[in-house]
Design an enzyme around this catalytic site. Structure first.
Site, PDB file in Angstrom:
ATOM      1  N   GLU A 189       0.835  -1.209   0.000  1.00 60.95           N
ATOM      2  CA  GLU A 189       0.000   0.000   0.000  1.00 60.95           C
ATOM      3  C   GLU A 189       0.864   1.252   0.000  1.00 60.95           C
ATOM      4  O   GLU A 189       2.066   1.183   0.254  1.00 60.95           O
ATOM      5  CB  GLU A 189      -0.955  -0.011   1.195  1.00 60.95           C
ATOM      6  CG  GLU A 189      -0.290  -0.348   2.517  1.00 60.95           C
ATOM      7  CD  GLU A 189      -0.442   0.717   3.558  1.00 60.95           C
ATOM      8  OE1 GLU A 189      -0.385   1.900   3.190  1.00 60.95           O
ATOM      9  OE2 GLU A 189      -0.582   0.371   4.741  1.00 60.95           O
ATOM     10  N   LYS A 202      -3.758  -1.899  14.014  1.00 61.00           N
ATOM     11  CA  LYS A 202      -2.975  -0.781  14.555  1.00 61.00           C
ATOM     12  C   LYS A 202      -3.243  -0.650  16.058  1.00 61.00           C
ATOM     13  O   LYS A 202      -4.374  -0.829  16.507  1.00 61.00           O
ATOM     14  CB  LYS A 202      -3.329   0.513  13.823  1.00 61.00           C
ATOM     15  CG  LYS A 202      -2.834   0.518  12.380  1.00 61.00           C
ATOM     16  CD  LYS A 202      -2.937   1.890  11.756  1.00 61.00           C
ATOM     17  CE  LYS A 202      -2.315   1.894  10.371  1.00 61.00           C
ATOM     18  NZ  LYS A 202      -3.210   1.413   9.312  1.00 61.00           N
TER      19      LYS A 202
END
Length: 306
Positions: free
Chosen positions: A27, A161
């Protein structure tokens, strides 16, 4: 489905697809929104090199001038790392950004979509988005989770995350039928930390096992991705309780400043880096390299099976 006017595949990646060689998607949000310059471009180049060294082809994905780019040139990587006019694209943004010819970094969700359009089944990132803390009040849930439920790409990351609610993120993935697999771990890693106190449903020991699970899932016609949680190497892992306190402080700061939505994650990562005096950024870089190594091995094994 007509994707030709919108999709531009770099020659190296195109040849690898033609010759059925292993490819790993990457990404671009980590480049434009996740790390400061010049670390962002250095890390992007090093991750690509790590994948090449292990016998796979890297395909960094981004949107430049309204084109979905699968594989970036050195100049394009530099552009993504330095330009101030880079949007952040998830599923909902793609039609607008492409139609208007904008530039955008791709989130986990958008990268999965573009990887699947290009025929790439393995994708490496740092950490996925998920259910934010206090989501029962804010309804802030990343589109990454829905993408994992519907798009046939395996995602390798160091866990959700650390700024997220890990337990709720795991529950959400399980509800939508996404296999959550720990690579050589029984615990869901927490991005900066190896530990979280949350068990993973399945543990695997080898890339070959992961490739076999991928093939079996898609052979059965079970739509959606696979989430592979790969813990940060021990020597770079931050203390779970300490980093959790730091995150809470950063979240409080974001609330005071009324920072929400797409701006929240980049703000929190930057604030955490400031509060940890750069330790969180070091950890972030090392976990991405670690994921790239595993991703290349999985891509090679899946290539043999398919």
């Amino acid at each position: 489905m007509n994707t030709t006017p919108y999709l531009e595949i770099k020659e190296e990646v195109y040849q690898a697809l033609k010759e059925n060689r292993p490819i790993v998607a990457l990404e671009s949000t980590i480049i434009s929104h996740g790390m400061p310059y010049p670390q962002n471009v250095e890390v992007a180049k090093n991750v690509e090199e790590t994948i090449r060294e292990r016998g796979a082809v890297p395909a960094t994905i981004a949107i430049i001038d309204g084109k979905m780019k699968v594989g970036l040139s050195k100049e394009e990587l530099e552009f993504m790392a330095t330009s101030k006019n880079i949007l952040k694209a998830s599923r909902m943004d793609l039609p607008v950004i492409l139609a208007k010819g904008f530039n955008a970094a791709t989130t986990v969700a958008a990268t999965m979509i573009i990887a699947e359009l290009a025929g790439i089944k393995v994708f490496v990132t740092g950490g996925i988005g998920g259910v934010h803390r206090n989501a029962q009040e804010t309804f802030d849930i990343s589109a990454d989770l829905q993408e994992l439920a519907k798009t046939n790409v395996a995602v390798i990351s160091a866990g959700p995350k650390a700024i997220l609610d890990l337990q709720l993120t795991k529950e959400y993935l399980e509800t939508f039928g996404v296999p959550v697999i720990g690579y050589q771990t029984d615990e869901l890693p927490c991005f900066f930390s190896r530990e979280s106190g949350i068990n993973v449903p399945y543990r695997v020991e080898t890339p070959k096992e992961i490739a076999s699970i991928m093939k079996t899932k898609w052979d059965l016609g079970l739509q959606g991705g696979i989430f592979i949680a790969n813990p940060i190497p021990k020597e770079y892992s931050l203390d779970f309780e300490e980093i959790d306190k730091t995150i809470e402080n950063a979240i409080e700061e974001a609330k005071k400043r009324k920072i929400k939505g797409k701006e929240l994650t980049p703000f929190l990562l930057s604030k955490i880096n400031e509060l940890t005096k750069g330790e969180s950024l070091k950890a972030n870089i090392e976990l991405v390299y670690n994921n790239a190594q595993l991703g290349a091995e999985i891509a090679k094994e899946f290539n043999i099976l398919s």
